[in-house]
Write a protein that holds these residues in place. Structure first.
Motif, mmCIF file in Angstrom:
data_model
loop_
_atom_site.group_PDB
_atom_site.id
_atom_site.type_symbol
_atom_site.label_atom_id
_atom_site.label_comp_id
_atom_site.label_asym_id
_atom_site.label_seq_id
_atom_site.Cartn_x
_atom_site.Cartn_y
_atom_site.Cartn_z
ATOM 1 N N LYS A 100 0.794 4.931 -14.272
ATOM 2 C CA LYS A 100 0.913 3.161 -14.064
ATOM 3 C C LYS A 100 2.056 3.068 -14.817
ATOM 4 O O LYS A 100 3.176 2.207 -14.510
ATOM 5 N N CYS A 104 5.556 3.528 -13.929
ATOM 6 C CA CYS A 104 6.072 2.787 -12.973
ATOM 7 C C CYS A 104 6.621 1.317 -12.872
ATOM 8 O O CYS A 104 7.440 1.113 -13.160
ATOM 9 N N GLU A 105 5.893 0.579 -14.601
ATOM 10 C CA GLU A 105 6.760 -0.043 -14.606
ATOM 11 C C GLU A 105 7.863 0.289 -15.594
ATOM 12 O O GLU A 105 9.235 -0.860 -15.428
ATOM 13 N N GLN A 152 6.893 -1.385 -9.967
ATOM 14 C CA GLN A 152 5.307 -1.735 -9.550
ATOM 15 C C GLN A 152 5.069 -2.744 -8.674
ATOM 16 O O GLN A 152 3.877 -2.940 -8.377
ATOM 17 N N ASP A 153 6.663 -3.273 -8.064
ATOM 18 C CA ASP A 153 5.646 -4.269 -7.029
ATOM 19 C C ASP A 153 6.548 -3.632 -5.825
ATOM 20 O O ASP A 153 5.924 -3.691 -4.670
#
Length: 204
Positions: free
Chosen positions: A72, A75-76, A81-82
């Motif tokens: 996670k 991803c950021e 993240q979207d």
């Protein structure tokens, strides 16, 4: 082993309904344990910093594991993240819904997989796969049934995804061929009949 000393027993895969594949963009799906060997980070890097059709691709991740928080965070840091959604542990119904939302299953394992269930279960639903070219995967996904890339080769995976994101029309016929093969080779009754025949041969 010599061929006359070996028997290949396919896994039993339950037939499933084939729903129409989404055609608006590349919609990836991964299902498995979130550990280093499964290579989810490789997919994230392949999706990052892309323009064009691949820049619109999305990824849903079903599963839990030690790397969930770090994935996670990755991803950021990659600005995904979207476009990436973590589903966590999924029930049977949730898995069916996730397969239906997808049009390509991805298995980027760092280690050889024997006969990965996600590739076969996606295929039973008419969803093609892209997976690491290792272990038993090349036998499952020759040309016409799916796509492979060299294990841990992010650029190789990106090239496959770029091609498919730009040619979504390739997905449905490839998924249909995979579904036909899985229904033929992995049909549960055929599996149990083959196992039964092997035991009778051994005890004759």
């Amino acid at each position: 082993y010599p061929p006359n000393n070996a028997r290949l027993q396919r896994l039993p895969i339950q037939p499933a309904e084939a729903k129409e594949l989404p055609q608006d963009r590349l919609r990836l799906f991964f299902a498995g344990t979130l550990c280093r060997s499964k290579g989810v980070d490789l997919v994230l890097h392949a999706l990052a910093a892309n323009s064009g059709p691949l820049g619109e691709a999305t990824l849903e991740i079903a599963g839990i594991g030690d790397l969930e928080n770090s994935l996670k965070a990755l991803c950021e840091s990659l600005g995904l993240q979207d476009r990436v959604r973590f589903l966590g542990f999924c029930s049977k119904d949730q898995m069916e819904a996730a397969y239906e939302r997808s049009n390509l299953q991805v298995l980027p394992s760092r280690v050889p997989e024997n006969s990965p269930l996600t590739v076969l279960e996606a295929g039973a639903r008419g969803r093609p796969s892209v997976a690491s070219h290792a272990g038993g995967v090349p036998e499952l996904l020759p040309k016409g049934r799916g796509w492979t890339f060299a294990s841990e080769d992010v650029e190789g995976l990106r090239k496959v995804l770029e091609k498919l994101a730009g040619e979504l029309s390739l997905l449905a016929p490839t998924g249909a061929e995979m579904r036909r093969w899985v229904r033929s080779e992995f049909e549960p009754t055929r599996h149990w009949d083959s196992v039964d025949a092997a035991y009778h041969e051994l005890t004759a």
